[in-house]
Design an enzyme around this catalytic site. Structure first.
Site: not given
Length: 309
Positions: A130-131, A134, A202
């Site tokens: 997930h990071e 980003h 998100e």
């Protein structure tokens, strides 16, 4: 998030900064605020990642000090076709993580000790993916610079409250009233600018992160655990710097779980539902049981094979 949208956001925060400066010192105050905002924007572009990492006491690790964690990040970065980011660990009991950096070539991923101790390897892989999403989406520049500018707006608003605003302009008593309104509304306005882009960002990172690690349910399970812990384990560093809350995978502040106007993140339940729907769409079945927590990722834990390397 495109560089054009980043520029629009920074312009909006700069305008807010100038407005606060005008309430304090009239036209000259606005001009001073413009100069300060420009300098802050430039400084934030080059240094905001270092500031945030330092704020949370994050320590950089390598393959000698945290072999399993670094190898996991390297494998997932390869899946995402990203350069290897720097890896940091924060000594914090609350399970959480964030990414920072002005571009993929200068990115960093930071995780807490609480995250590493409470999640399985698969769940940890979902969080890191997930990071990295980003980073791939260029969200990290926006998150770190926004946190810096929003914090500056709040500080200037407090300065205006203490010094009573611009009493010498043609608005008479409006200076005092304006400074009070500024103290209340300017930080809220800065926060709303952050929130305007946070929710969709998100969801997008959840979707891409699930594809990077190959299993949406890993991230869904991690989100449920982190959300539960965030309400029980305080993050005092985040409480002291609420402008950075939107950077984390789950809001680190207490009492912010509702998906409302002032929430820094979408509802965790909605995010989990979206990930479960993605798993169904991709034809991926949920694992029979969760793996054991990924203890010792900073050194010495036995390695198991997986999509992270």
């Amino acid at each position: 998030m495109s560089y054009f949208k980043t520029a629009i956001l920074l312009a909006g925060l700069t305008a807010l900064f100038m407005g606060v400066g005008y309430l304090i010192g009239g036209a000259s105050g606005a001009m001073i605020a413009l100069v300060v905002a420009a300098a802050t924007n430039i400084f934030a572009y080059w240094n905001s990642d270092k500031m945030v990492l330092s704020m949370y006491g994050a320590q950089q690790v390598d393959e000698r000090s945290a072999p399993d964690l670094v190898r996991m990040v390297a494998g997932l970065a390869g899946n995402a076709q990203l350069p290897m980011p720097k890896v940091f660990i924060m000594d914090n009991p609350q399970p959480n993580a964030f990414a920072t950096g002005r571009n993929p070539e200068n990115a960093a991923v930071a995780v807490t000790t609480g995250l590493m101790q409470s999640l399985s390897r698969e769940e940890l892989a979902g969080v890191i993916a997930h990071e990295l999403a980003h980073v791939k989406n260029h969200d990290t520049l926006l998150m770190t610079v926004t946190a810096t500018i929003a914090g500056a707006v709040s500080m200037l608003a407090q300065f205006g409250m203490f010094f009573g605003g611009n009493r010498d302009n043609n608005n008479g008593g409006l200076g005092v009233i304006g400074s009070i309104a500024m103290m209340i509304l300017a930080p809220i306005a800065a926060m709303l600018v952050q929130m305007a882009i946070s929710r969709s960002r998100e969801y997008a990172a959840d979707d891409l992160g699930a594809r990077i690690c190959g299993q949406p349910t890993w991230l869904a399970s991690a989100l449920a655990k982190i959300e539960n812990a965030a309400h029980q384990v305080p993050n005092y560093d985040a409480e002291r710097a609420p402008a950075t809350a939107h950077m984390f995978i789950i809001n680190p502040l207490t009492g912010q779980g509702m998906d409302n106007l002032f929430a820094t993140h979408p509802s965790t339940q909605n995010r989990i539902a979206a990930l479960q729907q993605l798993a169904t769409t991709l034809g991926i079945r949920a694992p029979q049981r969760a793996a054991a927590p990924a203890r010792g990722l900073w050194g010495g834990a036995p390695r198991s094979r997986g999509p992270w390397g």
